[in-house]
Design an enzyme around this catalytic site. Structure first.
Site, PDB file in Angstrom:
ATOM      1  N   ASN A 123     -13.383   9.116  -1.612  1.00 44.71           N
ATOM      2  CA  ASN A 123     -13.758   8.221  -2.699  1.00 44.71           C
ATOM      3  C   ASN A 123     -13.795   6.797  -2.166  1.00 44.71           C
ATOM      4  O   ASN A 123     -12.839   6.339  -1.522  1.00 44.71           O
ATOM      5  CB  ASN A 123     -12.757   8.337  -3.855  1.00 44.71           C
ATOM      6  CG  ASN A 123     -12.863   9.665  -4.581  1.00 44.71           C
ATOM      7  OD1 ASN A 123     -13.962  10.213  -4.730  1.00 44.71           O
ATOM      8  ND2 ASN A 123     -11.749  10.203  -5.030  1.00 44.71           N
ATOM      9  N   HIS A 141      -8.825   7.556   2.771  1.00 50.29           N
ATOM     10  CA  HIS A 141      -8.219   8.885   2.893  1.00 50.29           C
ATOM     11  C   HIS A 141      -9.260   9.941   2.587  1.00 50.29           C
ATOM     12  O   HIS A 141     -10.206   9.699   1.844  1.00 50.29           O
ATOM     13  CB  HIS A 141      -7.016   9.020   1.949  1.00 50.29           C
ATOM     14  CG  HIS A 141      -7.326   8.640   0.535  1.00 50.29           C
ATOM     15  ND1 HIS A 141      -7.399   7.321   0.127  1.00 50.29           N
ATOM     16  CD2 HIS A 141      -7.611   9.375  -0.551  1.00 50.29           C
ATOM     17  CE1 HIS A 141      -7.698   7.278  -1.154  1.00 50.29           C
ATOM     18  NE2 HIS A 141      -7.846   8.520  -1.598  1.00 50.29           N
ATOM     19  N   HIS A 194      -9.780  13.548   0.935  1.00 49.35           N
ATOM     20  CA  HIS A 194      -9.248  14.652   0.124  1.00 49.35           C
ATOM     21  C   HIS A 194      -9.709  15.970   0.735  1.00 49.35           C
ATOM     22  O   HIS A 194     -10.893  16.118   1.078  1.00 49.35           O
ATOM     23  CB  HIS A 194      -9.780  14.583  -1.309  1.00 49.35           C
ATOM     24  CG  HIS A 194      -9.311  13.416  -2.098  1.00 49.35           C
ATOM     25  ND1 HIS A 194      -8.243  13.480  -2.952  1.00 49.35           N
ATOM     26  CD2 HIS A 194      -9.771  12.136  -2.160  1.00 49.35           C
ATOM     27  CE1 HIS A 194      -8.059  12.293  -3.527  1.00 49.35           C
ATOM     28  NE2 HIS A 194      -8.971  11.459  -3.059  1.00 49.35           N
ATOM     29  N   ASP A 215      -1.236  16.271  -1.921  1.00 51.98           N
ATOM     30  CA  ASP A 215      -1.474  15.318  -3.000  1.00 51.98           C
ATOM     31  C   ASP A 215      -0.436  15.537  -4.098  1.00 51.98           C
ATOM     32  O   ASP A 215      -0.096  16.669  -4.444  1.00 51.98           O
ATOM     33  CB  ASP A 215      -2.889  15.479  -3.569  1.00 51.98           C
ATOM     34  CG  ASP A 215      -3.302  14.280  -4.404  1.00 51.98           C
ATOM     35  OD1 ASP A 215      -4.191  13.537  -3.958  1.00 51.98           O
ATOM     36  OD2 ASP A 215      -2.726  14.070  -5.502  1.00 51.98           O
ATOM     37  N   HIS A 240      -4.398   0.904   8.387  1.00 52.23           N
ATOM     38  CA  HIS A 240      -4.816   0.573   7.026  1.00 52.23           C
ATOM     39  C   HIS A 240      -6.197  -0.068   7.005  1.00 52.23           C
ATOM     40  O   HIS A 240      -6.413  -1.124   7.600  1.00 52.23           O
ATOM     41  CB  HIS A 240      -3.815  -0.400   6.386  1.00 52.23           C
ATOM     42  CG  HIS A 240      -4.228  -0.814   5.003  1.00 52.23           C
ATOM     43  ND1 HIS A 240      -3.675  -0.283   3.869  1.00 52.23           N
ATOM     44  CD2 HIS A 240      -5.191  -1.670   4.581  1.00 52.23           C
ATOM     45  CE1 HIS A 240      -4.264  -0.805   2.809  1.00 52.23           C
ATOM     46  NE2 HIS A 240      -5.192  -1.654   3.225  1.00 52.23           N
ATOM     47  N   GLY A 246     -13.933   6.249  -8.295  1.00 50.83           N
ATOM     48  CA  GLY A 246     -12.565   6.461  -8.763  1.00 50.83           C
ATOM     49  C   GLY A 246     -11.510   6.284  -7.690  1.00 50.83           C
ATOM     50  O   GLY A 246     -10.421   6.842  -7.793  1.00 50.83           O
ATOM     51  N   HIS A 261      -6.608   2.554   0.619  1.00 51.68           N
ATOM     52  CA  HIS A 261      -6.331   2.884   2.027  1.00 51.68           C
ATOM     53  C   HIS A 261      -7.130   4.162   2.240  1.00 51.68           C
ATOM     54  O   HIS A 261      -6.851   5.183   1.595  1.00 51.68           O
ATOM     55  CB  HIS A 261      -4.826   3.101   2.214  1.00 51.68           C
ATOM     56  CG  HIS A 261      -4.389   3.462   3.607  1.00 51.68           C
ATOM     57  ND1 HIS A 261      -3.272   2.914   4.230  1.00 51.68           N
ATOM     58  CD2 HIS A 261      -4.891   4.346   4.504  1.00 51.68           C
ATOM     59  CE1 HIS A 261      -3.125   3.435   5.430  1.00 51.68           C
ATOM     60  NE2 HIS A 261      -4.093   4.318   5.623  1.00 51.68           N
ATOM     61  N   THR A 297      -8.483   5.059  -6.203  1.00 50.25           N
ATOM     62  CA  THR A 297      -7.312   4.374  -6.765  1.00 50.25           C
ATOM     63  C   THR A 297      -6.411   3.793  -5.683  1.00 50.25           C
ATOM     64  O   THR A 297      -5.685   2.834  -5.934  1.00 50.25           O
ATOM     65  CB  THR A 297      -6.482   5.339  -7.642  1.00 50.25           C
ATOM     66  OG1 THR A 297      -6.113   6.468  -6.856  1.00 50.25           O
ATOM     67  CG2 THR A 297      -7.274   5.785  -8.853  1.00 50.25           C
ATOM     68  N   CYS A 350       0.827  -1.210   0.000  1.00 46.09           N
ATOM     69  CA  CYS A 350       0.000   0.000   0.000  1.00 46.09           C
ATOM     70  C   CYS A 350       0.866   1.267   0.000  1.00 46.09           C
ATOM     71  O   CYS A 350       1.705   1.459   0.878  1.00 46.09           O
ATOM     72  CB  CYS A 350      -0.914  -0.029   1.221  1.00 46.09           C
ATOM     73  SG  CYS A 350      -1.803   1.502   1.464  1.00 46.09           S
TER      74      CYS A 350
END
Ligand code: 5GP
Ligand code: ZN
Length: 111
Positions: A85, A98, A100, A29, A45, A91, A96, A93, A3
């Site tokens: 997400n 998170h 934004h 990011d 995780h 989307g 793990h 990707t 990861c």
């Protein structure tokens, strides 16, 4: 450990860290989509909200509160948007979880 965010938390992959405590980190990011684009990442995780244990869910709630407490320090004072997400249609990707954190301009609202 496959990861990418676990590797960032371990310091194996470098990142621009703007905040860290015992539960989470906030990094910039690598491909920002707004003038300010941070990722708040829990140190534990798990990929999906429903996988969080009770204590992880409580940590997530404290993490949200922490963003509010840090908003001036992080340049979010004019307003900010939080996005999590979850899954392929959203989307996601990196599997793990998170948050934004987007800010730094008037954000449009399209899907
Ligand atoms: P997702 O699409 O899973 O919601 O978001 C993953 C985010 O992680 C993307 O915005 C992507 O730019 C960011 N990202 C992926 N790999 C790295 C990395 O190695 N370092 C940093 N700082 N961000 C990354
Ligand atoms: Zn991870």
């Amino acid at each position: 450990m496959e990861c990418v965010f676990c590797k960032i938390i371990e310091g194996i992959i470098p990142s621009e860290k703007v905040y860290e405590d015992e539960n989470c980190v906030i990094i910039k990011d690598i491909e920002p989509i707004a003038p300010i684009h941070y990722l708040m990442i829990p140190k534990k995780h798990y990929a999906y909200l429903e996988e969080a244990s009770v204590s992880e869910a409580m940590e997530l709630s404290f993490m949200l509160n922490k963003i509010g407490q840090l908003k001036d320090e992080l340049g979010l004072g004019n307003g900010y948007r939080l996005i999590i997400n979850q899954g392929d249609d959203a989307g996601q990707t990196v599997k793990h979880l998170h948050i934004h954190i987007l800010a730094g301009k008037k954000l449009n609202w399209e899907v």
